[in-house]
Design an enzyme around this catalytic site. Structure first.
Site, mmCIF file in Angstrom:
data_model
loop_
_atom_site.group_PDB
_atom_site.id
_atom_site.type_symbol
_atom_site.label_atom_id
_atom_site.label_comp_id
_atom_site.label_asym_id
_atom_site.label_seq_id
_atom_site.Cartn_x
_atom_site.Cartn_y
_atom_site.Cartn_z
ATOM 1 N N LYS A 113 35.005 39.471 40.405
ATOM 2 C CA LYS A 113 33.816 39.566 41.267
ATOM 3 C C LYS A 113 32.702 38.636 40.807
ATOM 4 C CE LYS A 113 34.652 43.724 43.759
ATOM 5 N NZ LYS A 113 34.216 44.945 44.374
ATOM 6 N N LYS A 197 44.238 40.926 47.145
ATOM 7 C CA LYS A 197 44.179 42.262 47.754
ATOM 8 C C LYS A 197 43.347 42.237 49.039
ATOM 9 C CE LYS A 197 40.276 44.793 45.911
ATOM 10 N NZ LYS A 197 39.717 46.069 45.600
ATOM 11 N N LYS A 200 37.075 44.214 51.700
ATOM 12 C CA LYS A 200 35.980 44.187 52.680
ATOM 13 C C LYS A 200 35.221 42.879 52.599
ATOM 14 C CE LYS A 200 34.769 48.913 51.483
ATOM 15 N NZ LYS A 200 34.440 49.032 50.055
HETATM 16 N N1 AQP Z 1 43.606 46.475 49.039
HETATM 17 C C1 AQP Z 1 43.600 47.711 48.579
HETATM 18 N N2 AQP Z 1 44.765 48.381 48.419
HETATM 19 C C2 AQP Z 1 44.792 49.663 47.961
HETATM 20 N N3 AQP Z 1 43.672 50.357 47.670
HETATM 21 C C3 AQP Z 1 42.493 49.722 47.826
HETATM 22 N N4 AQP Z 1 41.223 50.102 47.614
HETATM 23 C C4 AQP Z 1 40.381 49.087 47.930
HETATM 24 N N5 AQP Z 1 41.066 48.024 48.342
HETATM 25 C C5 AQP Z 1 42.384 48.383 48.282
HETATM 26 C C6 AQP Z 1 40.875 51.428 47.144
HETATM 27 O O1 AQP Z 1 39.882 51.942 48.011
HETATM 28 C C7 AQP Z 1 38.997 52.764 47.254
HETATM 29 C C8 AQP Z 1 37.597 52.388 47.569
HETATM 30 O O2 AQP Z 1 37.360 51.054 47.165
HETATM 31 P P1 AQP Z 1 35.877 50.521 47.124
HETATM 32 O O3 AQP Z 1 35.390 50.288 48.474
HETATM 33 O O4 AQP Z 1 35.053 51.440 46.356
HETATM 34 O O5 AQP Z 1 35.914 49.230 46.282
HETATM 35 P P2 AQP Z 1 36.828 48.005 46.222
HETATM 36 O O6 AQP Z 1 38.065 48.338 45.469
HETATM 37 O O7 AQP Z 1 36.002 46.947 45.608
HETATM 38 O O8 AQP Z 1 37.195 47.710 47.731
HETATM 39 P P3 AQP Z 1 37.109 46.378 48.530
HETATM 40 O O9 AQP Z 1 37.552 46.628 49.908
HETATM 41 O O10 AQP Z 1 37.769 45.274 47.806
HETATM 42 O O11 AQP Z 1 35.564 46.141 48.611
HETATM 43 P P4 AQP Z 1 34.707 44.906 48.218
HETATM 44 O O12 AQP Z 1 35.279 43.784 48.990
HETATM 45 O O13 AQP Z 1 33.330 45.324 48.635
HETATM 46 O O14 AQP Z 1 34.850 44.724 46.731
HETATM 47 C C9 AQP Z 1 39.365 52.582 45.776
HETATM 48 O O15 AQP Z 1 40.126 53.707 45.365
HETATM 49 C C10 AQP Z 1 40.219 51.360 45.767
HETATM 50 O O16 AQP Z 1 41.210 51.412 44.764
#
Ligand code: AQP
Length: 336
Positions: A113, A197, A200
């Site tokens: 990040k 992965k 968002k």
């Molecule tokens: N691609 C993924 N596959 C499986 N699980 C996922 N999670 C996120 N992306 C995947 C799971 O969703 C939960 C919430 O995640 P989060 O929103 O708190 O944070 P993140 O992991 O940082 O999700 P994003 O979508 O990648 O957000 P951004 O882009 O804002 O950083 C967690 O349990 C995570 O494991």
């Protein structure tokens, strides 16, 4: 022996997607019938990267709506937003003093990040895993449903719990948490690049299926999803090093609650266009009703705020009691 309790959080950082659903929220829903569950909208985590205040506010509501639309019962579970319960931030400070800098330096999510410009990343982004440990341990949670991407942070949570228990000679005051990671699809990958992965914050909307995408958009995104030239294999070994193929097959398996090998029994030897149309059907069947319900719930903001208010009050009672015990263990006094 600790009472079994589930805790997990989701950041209100934009549209929730299929990865958040299959990696975490689907599991939240299954667990609500087996455990006492605390589900948190982790707004303090969201601000480790700059957020527009107005958008943050609406993303918080949208995350509550997504929880409820996916099937979480607000009467049965505690649904709160992190900023409402001050003890999360207070315990995070204590954990800033327990965790070692070397531990945080090893966190791959920070490296990903922060990117190339690490010096310019917020301090919050660096200590994010300590706040996550505080979220979980504040409720003495024993089980944490997360996607595979969060496994390293949970290991750090276990290390913090062990070090705290040991440093303060307080037995097993904090439980050593167990991650609950889905088997068939632990990490949903981008539709454009099977090595990244689904996320968002990825610029291309074509890389993900959002929970609010409509039928036509889902169909179009799956048609365009990257694959390779070979057909679907008949054995699991045939998916090795075929990241995009493996991702689509795993998504199908997870949505239909079946094993990957059973998907291969049905589709092995077939080409991707046949499989993709079945995959689209499955996604549309599972995701579109959630999207419709999110849109409906978003028209009733008072109801969504009430869920957070009620949940945060319940959470605060547990949190205040536990924080008092933790302060006593550490030797801190609170006069207010
Ligand atoms: N691609 C993924 N596959 C499986 N699980 C996922 N999670 C996120 N992306 C995947 C799971 O969703 C939960 C919430 O995640 P989060 O929103 O708190 O944070 P993140 O992991 O940082 O999700 P994003 O979508 O990648 O957000 P951004 O882009 O804002 O950083 C967690 O349990 C995570 O494991």
């Amino acid at each position: 022996m600790h009472k079994k309790r589930v805790f997990s959080g989701v950041q209100p950082t934009g549209n929730l997607h299929l990865g958040n659903y299959l990696g975490a929220i689907k599991n939240f829903v299954d667990l609500q019938n087996k455990f006492e569950c605390v589900y948190c909208i982790v707004d303090l985590h969201a601000i480790t990267n700059r957020q527009d205040p107005k958008e943050l506010e609406s993303n918080i509501l949208e995350t509550v709506a997504s929880f409820v639309a996916a099937g979480l019962n607000p009467e049965k579970n505690i649904i709160l937003n992190q900023a409402s319960v001050a003890a999360h931030a207070e315990l995070a400070w204590i954990f800033n003093c327990v965790a070692r800098i070397g531990w945080l330096n090893r966190m791959t999510q920070f490296k990903e990040k922060a990117g190339a410009n690490k010096e310019n990343a917020s301090v919050g982004l660096m200590v994010y895993p300590n706040l996550m440990a505080a979220d979980i341990l504040l409720y003495k949670a024993t089980h944490v449903p997360v996607g595979e991407d969060q496994k390293q942070h949970l290991e750090l949570t276990r290390d913090i719990a062990k070090k705290f228990n040991n440093d303060f000679n307080c037995g097993e005051y904090f439980p050593i948490v167990e991650p609950l990671i889905p088997k068939e699809v632990s990490r949903v990958m981008s539709l454009r690049d099977g090595k990244k992965k689904m996320s968002k914050s990825e610029e291309s909307d074509q890389s993900r299926i959002n929970l609010k995408d409509n039928k036509d958009l889902i169909d179009q995104k799956i048609k365009k999803a990257k694959t390779d030239a070979a057909s679907i294999p008949t054995e699991v070994g045939g998916l090795k090093n075929r990241h995009e193929a493996s991702n689509l097959v795993s998504i199908y398996a997870s949505l239909n609650n079946i094993k990957v090998e059973n998907v291969l029994k049905d589709f092995g030897g077939k080409n991707f266009s046949t499989f993709k149309s079945k995959l689209s059907e499955s996604i549309i069947e599972k995701i579109c009703p959630i999207g419709d319900e999110i849109n409906k719930l978003l028209k009733n903001k008072d109801y969504l705020y009430k869920i957070l208010e009620n949940g945060s009050k319940k959470a605060d009672l547990i949190a205040k009691k536990n924080l008092k015990e933790i302060y006593d263990i550490v030797g801190l006094k609170k006069f207010s």
